[in-house]
Write an enzyme that holds these catalytic residues in place. Structure first.
Site, short mmCIF file in Angstrom:
data_model
loop_
_atom_site.label_atom_id
_atom_site.label_comp_id
_atom_site.label_asym_id
_atom_site.label_seq_id
_atom_site.Cartn_x
_atom_site.Cartn_y
_atom_site.Cartn_z
N SER A 125 3.64 -1.37 0.19
CA SER A 125 5.07 -1.41 -0.11
C SER A 125 5.79 -0.30 0.63
O SER A 125 5.20 0.73 0.97
CB SER A 125 5.24 -1.20 -1.62
OG SER A 125 6.57 -0.86 -1.94
N TYR A 149 3.68 4.42 -8.35
CA TYR A 149 3.37 3.14 -7.70
C TYR A 149 3.18 3.35 -6.20
O TYR A 149 2.18 2.90 -5.62
CB TYR A 149 4.52 2.17 -7.96
CG TYR A 149 4.41 0.83 -7.25
CD1 TYR A 149 3.57 -0.16 -7.73
CD2 TYR A 149 5.16 0.57 -6.10
CE1 TYR A 149 3.48 -1.39 -7.08
CE2 TYR A 149 5.07 -0.64 -5.45
CZ TYR A 149 4.23 -1.63 -5.95
OH TYR A 149 4.15 -2.83 -5.30
N LYS A 153 -0.31 2.83 -4.12
CA LYS A 153 -0.38 1.91 -2.97
C LYS A 153 -0.85 2.65 -1.72
O LYS A 153 -1.65 2.13 -0.94
CB LYS A 153 0.98 1.26 -2.73
CG LYS A 153 1.34 0.16 -3.74
CD LYS A 153 0.43 -1.06 -3.57
CE LYS A 153 0.87 -2.24 -4.44
NZ LYS A 153 -0.09 -3.36 -4.36
#
Lengths: 331, 331
Positions: A125, A149, A153
């Protein structure tokens, strides 16, 4: 060949499944069998030509991860993740699913042995990036996540690159742009309005705009995202070397650009459904996000996505609204 | 205050211990107690004023990590790691020690609770960088490890940054330059010759040079490395924001620069002990390493290291050779 989708029940997973069943090939290889795995039981679509199986799989269980690789799929799409807001609220959940879950499937692959070396497509992402950011982010700009997050990732990317360098798998990590227009109901994500201000007026419904119209961000449509994933599944990875994470093509657009495209496609009555409702919290979050990339490596490898919001809106009308606008006139 | 050194039995751990016992302060805070932990039993030096305790601790055991944080040290130095060559040969060992071990101590800190938020100094490495590299690496250049060691250190950095952003600890990750002159016996590390070509001639012994004299790399001496660690333990971390990993000051020097410094300090007879023995494998490995950094962030925060190899060699003679050269004349 055999294809595995982990996280198949999500929005991108379902659209990717549909695209594979429609094309029946990835690159120049015929897809004979498709396994859909998710922590929520995937609903298998009908197919005459591709053998479809499903499983309810919790990737945080190493044995469950190994059960997926015993089948020796040639291509694995790893889409499963706890999303941004949830990973921020619950650090343990994010670490368990996004970090340990990813490591479990990577370990399962290398423990399969006998030369097993699948193409592994990992959805990362643009959340791996954090401020300060240049206006246009080059390929060698350092990621600095501002969310757990994004951190999780990024760790997944590093493992995918290292395991690929060691020849344990043939991995590629895609730093997907923000997907817009997300179909379905409005949600509470800070990025939700980017879809909402198009999706809701296209359905004849009002939508709130929490930020300034000059707010700029980086986007791909659902079709574009699926196209990026499929290209990653078949592209020659040799040019990647040990750097397996890619910034990707997308559209750098302001909210004003989005609204102008909406007006071109759906007319001023659609635009009139957008109500400015300034939200300083959302504005601050969004202001820290990437505005544009110069994804030279991905472009040189043939990755493409949409090039205008007109194209994204037209695809949304075709895919989600049955091909026509329900409640108002096209200009 | 209470200070914990994890990996205290290693070369840097022992020199850091000695420096803390010599100064008895870190920044402006008096060190009252020092705990030395290592998987190899640390040998505690004598001290009148600092209470020293030791433990044989395997950080890969979460309970062992928790046992260290129950003591609530205000400063934790995390130096423990499986080194580069070993992490490359044995992926599982590297993942277990360098990744899981680091996560265990980070988890132990956040599970301590009651507002416990220690300064956490993590030794990372310039091994987080891999080719292609610019001649001088700026602070925002993307790490791309070419070794599993570099990958595991980079993952540690990301966890330290994310946990710091969340207020679970006050972390700082130091991408230490290659330490030169390493005391002790020659070893098989690809970087070993950088120390060997100085250390062995200074002791009157021959040394092999496997690379071209124009080979350039980035160095700090043992004293410089200890100084960087101590500064990291007391510096105001506010300017770091969520970007807790730092490129550090060091010396960008060629092998020819090293040899010129050796000649200035120890004369031509010392230089004559260096035998060119070209090794294409070592040359290829070393050619992929960083040659120089522009560590603006670290410099602005007051980090300093040595500025010349003359200084490094003089410190080596003082610290390791009792202050004089044993076997040959100074020019």
């Amino acid at each position: 060949m055999k294809v595995l989708i982990i996280g198949a029940a999500g929005m991108i997973g379902r659209k990717l499944t549909d695209a594979i069943l429609r094309d029946q090939v990835i690159g120049d290889r015929r897809v004979e069998a498709l396994h859909l795995a998710d922590v929520i039981a995937p609903v298998p679509p009908a197919s005459d030509s591709v053998k479809i199986t499903t499983s309810t799989t919790d990737l945080t269980d190493p044995a469950a991860a190994r059960a997926l690789t015993v089948w020796r799929p040639e291509v694995i799409f790893h889409l499963a993740a706890v999303v941004s807001g949830q990973a921020e609220t619950d650090l343990d959940l994010g670490l368990t699913v996004n970090l340990d879950g990813t490591r479990n499937i990577l370990d399962a692959i290398r423990q399969t042995g006998e030369g097993y070396c699948p193409r592994f497509v990992f959805t990362s992402s643009l959340a791996v990036f954090g401020t300060p950011l240049p206006d246009v982010i080059p390929d060698d700009f350092a990621p600095n996540p501002r969310t757990s997050y994004g951190a999780q990732k990024l760790i997944g990317e590093i493992l995918v690159s290292d395991f690929s360098r060691r020849g344990l798998l043939d991995g590629i990590s895609l730093r997907l742009p923000t997907i817009c227009i997300r179909p379905g109901a409005p949600n509470a994500a800070a990025s939700g309005f980017f879809s909402g201000i198009l999706r809701e007026p296209l359905a004849g419904l009002p939508a709130a705009l929490p930020v300034d119209p000059e707010t700029r961000h980086w986007f791909a449509g659902p079709r574009g995202a699926v196209g990026l994933l499929l290209h990653a599944a078949s592209v020659d990875t040799a040019p990647l070397g040990h750097r397996r994470a890619l910034n990707l093509p997308g559209i750098s657009a302001t909210v004003a650009d989005q609204i102008a495209a909406l007006e071109r496609v759906a007319g001023p009555r659609a635009v009139a459904l957008i109500r400015p409702e300034p939200d300083p919290l959302v504005r601050d979050i969004v202001s820290a996000w990437p505005r544009a990339f110069a994804p030279d490596r991905a472009l040189s490898m043939g990755f493409t996505a949409e090039t205008s919001f007109d194209e994204i809106i037209a695809a949304h009308i075709e895919d989600e609204l049955g091909g026509s606008l329900p409640l108002h006139d096209v200009p």
